[in-house]
Write a protein that holds these residues in place. Structure first.
Motif, PDB file in Angstrom:
ATOM      1  N   VAL A  86       0.841  -1.206   0.000  1.00  0.00           N
ATOM      2  CA  VAL A  86       0.000   0.000   0.000  1.00  0.00           C
ATOM      3  C   VAL A  86       0.871   1.249   0.000  1.00  0.00           C
ATOM      4  O   VAL A  86       0.637   2.191  -0.770  1.00  0.00           O
ATOM      5  N   HIS A  87       1.890   1.262   0.850  1.00  0.00           N
ATOM      6  CA  HIS A  87       2.788   2.421   0.924  1.00  0.00           C
ATOM      7  C   HIS A  87       3.482   2.654  -0.416  1.00  0.00           C
ATOM      8  O   HIS A  87       3.597   3.794  -0.887  1.00  0.00           O
ATOM      9  N   GLY A  88       3.939   1.561  -1.045  1.00  0.00           N
ATOM     10  CA  GLY A  88       4.611   1.684  -2.338  1.00  0.00           C
ATOM     11  C   GLY A  88       3.687   2.190  -3.431  1.00  0.00           C
ATOM     12  O   GLY A  88       4.052   3.068  -4.212  1.00  0.00           O
ATOM     13  N   LEU A  89       2.460   1.656  -3.484  1.00  0.00           N
ATOM     14  CA  LEU A  89       1.505   2.083  -4.509  1.00  0.00           C
ATOM     15  C   LEU A  89       1.060   3.528  -4.299  1.00  0.00           C
ATOM     16  O   LEU A  89       0.944   4.287  -5.258  1.00  0.00           O
ATOM     17  N   LEU A  90       0.841   3.914  -3.045  1.00  0.00           N
ATOM     18  CA  LEU A  90       0.455   5.301  -2.761  1.00  0.00           C
ATOM     19  C   LEU A  90       1.596   6.262  -3.088  1.00  0.00           C
ATOM     20  O   LEU A  90       1.360   7.398  -3.496  1.00  0.00           O
ATOM     21  N   GLY A  91       2.830   5.798  -2.910  1.00  0.00           N
ATOM     22  CA  GLY A  91       3.987   6.636  -3.198  1.00  0.00           C
ATOM     23  C   GLY A  91       4.146   6.935  -4.678  1.00  0.00           C
ATOM     24  O   GLY A  91       4.819   7.895  -5.056  1.00  0.00           O
ATOM     25  N   ALA A 182       4.545  -0.442 -10.061  1.00  0.00           N
ATOM     26  CA  ALA A 182       3.145  -0.730  -9.756  1.00  0.00           C
ATOM     27  C   ALA A 182       2.871  -2.226  -9.808  1.00  0.00           C
ATOM     28  O   ALA A 182       2.209  -2.786  -8.926  1.00  0.00           O
ATOM     29  N   VAL A 183       3.405  -2.889 -10.835  1.00  0.00           N
ATOM     30  CA  VAL A 183       3.225  -4.341 -10.959  1.00  0.00           C
ATOM     31  C   VAL A 183       3.893  -5.055  -9.788  1.00  0.00           C
ATOM     32  O   VAL A 183       3.320  -5.976  -9.194  1.00  0.00           O
ATOM     33  N   GLY A 186       1.972  -4.459  -6.639  1.00  0.00           N
ATOM     34  CA  GLY A 186       0.722  -5.203  -6.747  1.00  0.00           C
ATOM     35  C   GLY A 186       0.927  -6.674  -6.445  1.00  0.00           C
ATOM     36  O   GLY A 186       0.120  -7.306  -5.753  1.00  0.00           O
ATOM     37  N   LEU A 187       2.051  -7.235  -6.934  1.00  0.00           N
ATOM     38  CA  LEU A 187       2.363  -8.634  -6.655  1.00  0.00           C
ATOM     39  C   LEU A 187       2.611  -8.860  -5.166  1.00  0.00           C
ATOM     40  O   LEU A 187       2.153  -9.856  -4.595  1.00  0.00           O
ATOM     41  N   VAL A 188       3.307  -7.928  -4.538  1.00  0.00           N
ATOM     42  CA  VAL A 188       3.531  -8.037  -3.090  1.00  0.00           C
ATOM     43  C   VAL A 188       2.194  -8.004  -2.347  1.00  0.00           C
ATOM     44  O   VAL A 188       1.970  -8.756  -1.400  1.00  0.00           O
ATOM     45  N   GLY A 189       1.269  -7.143  -2.794  1.00  0.00           N
ATOM     46  CA  GLY A 189      -0.056  -7.089  -2.185  1.00  0.00           C
ATOM     47  C   GLY A 189      -0.805  -8.402  -2.338  1.00  0.00           C
ATOM     48  O   GLY A 189      -1.459  -8.875  -1.396  1.00  0.00           O
TER      49      GLY A 189
END
Length: 197
Positions: A86-91, A182-183, A186-189
């Motif tokens: 979440v932190h990475g995607l929001l960043g 993003a990919v 997303g995979l980590v999520g």
């Protein structure tokens, strides 16, 4: 001694090569620069070596200690990975360039982050414990060589991942780099969700 070191190297590669969440994050870290990625790679190998050491010294006691707590450890791991995703995607929102300039403190921070991420995964400890138990009464023979083999094999593989991330990151344009971030996050999520369920 050579046989134990070879067994350790094979065991180290066995736990390191399957690309899980930590491997994906290490590739992402490589895109930020070689120094933080190398710090993260070294941390993963150090934790692998530490778990192999604990398995050699404590053997079945490790399995007994973790028995019954797998659910709690899995939940903590899922929350941690979910927070990172979440932190990475929001960043990525609104950022012109998702790759920060490397700093002198980057390697130290990456080392701590990756050490914690690897340490909360009980699978590695159970994996080495099972291997040591399978070695039977000769488990302590060549223990140092076994642990050294685990550490060096893991270190080599993790640094290859870090180098691959750094190599790719230096050659991707900003838009493509943003997409790969993003990919990756997303995979980590998805991995966090799978771990939670």
């Amino acid at each position: 001694m050579t046989s134990a070191a070879l067994e350790g190297a094979v065991a180290g590669l066995g736990v390191a090569v399957p690309l899980g969440a930590v491997g994906v994050l290490l590739l992402q870290e490589g895109r930020r620069g070689w120094a933080p990625a190398a710090g993260g790679a070294t941390a993963v190998a150090a934790v692998d070596g530490a778990y192999a050491t604990v398995a050699v010294l404590a053997g079945p006691r490790v399995a007994a200690l973790l028995a019954g707590h797998e659910g709690a450890v899995r939940a903590v791991s899922a929350l941690l990975l979910g927070a990172i995703a979440v932190h990475g995607l929001l960043g990525l929102r609104g950022a012109a360039e998702p790759v920060p300039a490397p700093s002198a403190r980057g390697a130290g921070r990456a080392f701590l982050r990756f050490a914690l991420l690897t340490a909360v995964n009980p699978t590695t400890a159970l994996y080495f414990t099972a291997l040591i138990a399978a070695r039977g009464t000769g488990a302590h023979a060549g223990a140092t060589a076994f642990v050294t083999g685990v550490f060096l094999a893991s270190l080599l593989w993790q640094h290859l991942l870090a180098a691959a991330g750094a190599f790719a990151g230096a050659r991707l344009g900003p838009r493509l780099r943003r997409t790969t971030y993003a990919v990756g996050y997303g995979l980590v999520g998805l991995l966090a969700l799978r771990l939670a369920l």
